[in-house]
Design an enzyme around this catalytic site. Structure first.
Site, PDB file in Angstrom:
ATOM      1  N   ASP A 145       0.738  -1.131   0.007  1.00 47.56           N
ATOM      2  CA  ASP A 145       0.103   0.043  -0.038  1.00 47.56           C
ATOM      3  C   ASP A 145       0.931   1.241   0.093  1.00 47.56           C
ATOM      4  O   ASP A 145       0.313   2.439  -0.071  1.00 47.56           O
ATOM      5  CB  ASP A 145      -1.020   0.006   1.196  1.00 47.56           C
ATOM      6  CG  ASP A 145      -0.541  -0.036   2.500  1.00 47.56           C
ATOM      7  OD1 ASP A 145       1.057  -0.117   2.742  1.00 47.56           O
ATOM      8  OD2 ASP A 145      -1.157  -0.282   3.628  1.00 47.56           O
ATOM      9  N   SER A 146       2.287   1.208  -0.034  1.00 47.43           N
ATOM     10  CA  SER A 146       3.040   2.360  -0.259  1.00 47.43           C
ATOM     11  C   SER A 146       2.931   2.768  -1.575  1.00 47.43           C
ATOM     12  O   SER A 146       3.373   3.723  -2.074  1.00 47.43           O
ATOM     13  CB  SER A 146       4.447   1.574  -0.304  1.00 47.43           C
ATOM     14  OG  SER A 146       4.716   0.433  -1.109  1.00 47.43           O
ATOM     15  N   ASP A 196      -0.874  -6.143  -0.309  1.00 44.93           N
ATOM     16  CA  ASP A 196      -1.394  -5.388   0.984  1.00 44.93           C
ATOM     17  C   ASP A 196      -3.046  -5.210   0.921  1.00 44.93           C
ATOM     18  O   ASP A 196      -3.657  -4.710   0.034  1.00 44.93           O
ATOM     19  CB  ASP A 196      -0.927  -3.985   1.182  1.00 44.93           C
ATOM     20  CG  ASP A 196       0.403  -4.009   1.870  1.00 44.93           C
ATOM     21  OD1 ASP A 196       0.330  -5.226   2.929  1.00 44.93           O
ATOM     22  OD2 ASP A 196       1.006  -3.087   1.934  1.00 44.93           O
ATOM     23  N   LYS A 228      -1.619  -9.230   2.772  1.00 47.11           N
ATOM     24  CA  LYS A 228      -0.968  -8.840   4.142  1.00 47.11           C
ATOM     25  C   LYS A 228      -1.899  -8.101   4.914  1.00 47.11           C
ATOM     26  O   LYS A 228      -2.136  -7.213   4.045  1.00 47.11           O
ATOM     27  CB  LYS A 228       0.546  -8.331   3.622  1.00 47.11           C
ATOM     28  CG  LYS A 228       1.557  -7.862   4.859  1.00 47.11           C
ATOM     29  CD  LYS A 228       2.860  -7.382   4.363  1.00 47.11           C
ATOM     30  CE  LYS A 228       3.221  -6.020   3.728  1.00 47.11           C
ATOM     31  NZ  LYS A 228       2.652  -4.899   4.323  1.00 47.11           N
ATOM     32  N   GLU A 260       8.893  -4.363  10.485  1.00 48.48           N
ATOM     33  CA  GLU A 260       9.440  -3.105   9.957  1.00 48.48           C
ATOM     34  C   GLU A 260       9.957  -2.149  11.292  1.00 48.48           C
ATOM     35  O   GLU A 260       9.352  -2.004  12.171  1.00 48.48           O
ATOM     36  CB  GLU A 260       8.249  -2.349   9.268  1.00 48.48           C
ATOM     37  CG  GLU A 260       8.554  -0.834   8.824  1.00 48.48           C
ATOM     38  CD  GLU A 260       7.687  -0.442   7.723  1.00 48.48           C
ATOM     39  OE1 GLU A 260       6.721  -1.251   7.285  1.00 48.48           O
ATOM     40  OE2 GLU A 260       8.013   0.648   7.318  1.00 48.48           O
TER      41      GLU A 260
HETATM   42  O1  KIV Z   1       3.643  -1.350   1.741  1.00 44.70           O
HETATM   43  C1  KIV Z   1       4.624  -1.466   1.623  1.00 44.70           C
HETATM   44  O2  KIV Z   1       5.558  -1.215   0.754  1.00 44.70           O
HETATM   45  C2  KIV Z   1       5.322  -2.032   2.853  1.00 44.70           C
HETATM   46  C3  KIV Z   1       6.678  -2.351   3.088  1.00 44.70           C
HETATM   47  C4  KIV Z   1       7.255  -1.090   3.429  1.00 44.70           C
HETATM   48  C5  KIV Z   1       6.927  -3.611   3.895  1.00 44.70           C
HETATM   49  O3  KIV Z   1       4.321  -2.727   3.623  1.00 44.70           O
END
Ligand code: KIV
Length: 272
Positions: free
Chosen positions: A52-53, A91, A121, A190
């Protein structure tokens, strides 16, 4: 521990647990689109995280909170169309699983059905145990995410290292064991102290993939735009930049603009 490296034609949740057992480190990167995912998969990555980044690096939001389930499905389906070998973890975005396990299952089913991703996730420990269990009962593999969980940034108030104090460290250790017991196939950890991360990784049989969690865990994950040096403003200690793509791309764009403005592009050979 065996030292021979097994070749995997296709990475599954089972292969990841086996890799941990064999002492083989797991390499994970984020990707959000077809072209990037193809390059990353061909390079031999074990896991692509459709994180979700994307909310930050693709859409320009300050946090991961605004991204929607539909947007995650769009990114994930683009990635899935590109890959041949790696496992694709997607995510569940903020607001699609917290506090309502039925909604969590519905969200996870949409991801699996509409994107073709292989696993989901979720961020959190015991507070999301019911959601994790319900998703798992539908046969959907789940990866946990503990430590700094960016969807809770307004609760934390800062992106600094988590679990430095004993109480939070103890809760994190408990949560990791709980996620393993519930049936998660792995956990992202993290921004926590390296010593704690190592202890957690050694206390469970499922792989722990770290980001800012030191070298004592079972694998590493980075956000692809950060490791390629496309984002200049983000400089945490844990980030190793493998390229300076910002500078490279900036130079290429400047050259192109110059060539167009001067009439140097296209040349005689570049026209019909
Ligand atoms: O959303 C993401 O990129 C993440 C990573 C930082 C593990 O959850």
């Amino acid at each position: 521990m065996s030292t021979a490296k097994k070749e995997y034609k296709r990475i599954t949740t089972k292969s990841l647990v086996e890799m941990k057992r064999n002492g083989e480190k797991i390499a994970m990167l984020t990707a959000y689109d077809y072209t990037m995912a193809k390059i990353v998969d061909h390079a031999g990555i074990d896991i692509i995280l459709v994180g979700d980044s994307a909310s930050n690096v693709m859409a320009g939001h300050e946090t991961t909170l605004p991204i929607t389930l539909d947007q995650m499905i769009y990114h994930a389906s683009s990635v899935v169309r590109a890959i041949e070998r790696c496992l694709v973890v997607v995510d569940l975005p903020f607001g699609t699983y917290q506090g309502n396990s039925r909604k969590a299952l519905e969200s996870a089913i949409r991801i699996m059905k509409e994107s073709g991703g292989h696993a989901v996730k979720l961020e959190g420990g015991e507070e999301i145990a019911e959601s994790v269990s319900r998703i798992l009962t539908a046969g959907i593999p789940v990866m946990g995410h503990l430590g700094l969980t960016p969807q809770s940034i307004y609760k934390f108030g800062t992106y600094t290292v988590r679990a430095k104090k004993e109480a939070e460290a103890n809760q994190l250790k408990k949560d990791a064991k709980l996620l393993e017991k519930l049936g998660c196939f792995g956990i992202v950890l993290e921004k926590v102290p390296a010593k704690l991360a190592k202890e957690v990784a050694e206390s469970i049989n499922i792989p722990v993939i770290g980001i800012g969690a030191g070298n004592g865990v079972d694998g590493q994950v980075l956000v692809i735009h950060d490791m390629l040096g496309m984002t200049h403003e983000f400089n945490p200690r844990f980030l190793r930049r493998y390229l300076d793509l910002y500078t490279e791309m900036n130079g290429a764009f400047k050259n192109y603009i110059g060539d167009v403005k001067s009439g140097n592009f296209p040349s005689d050979e570049e026209q019909y």
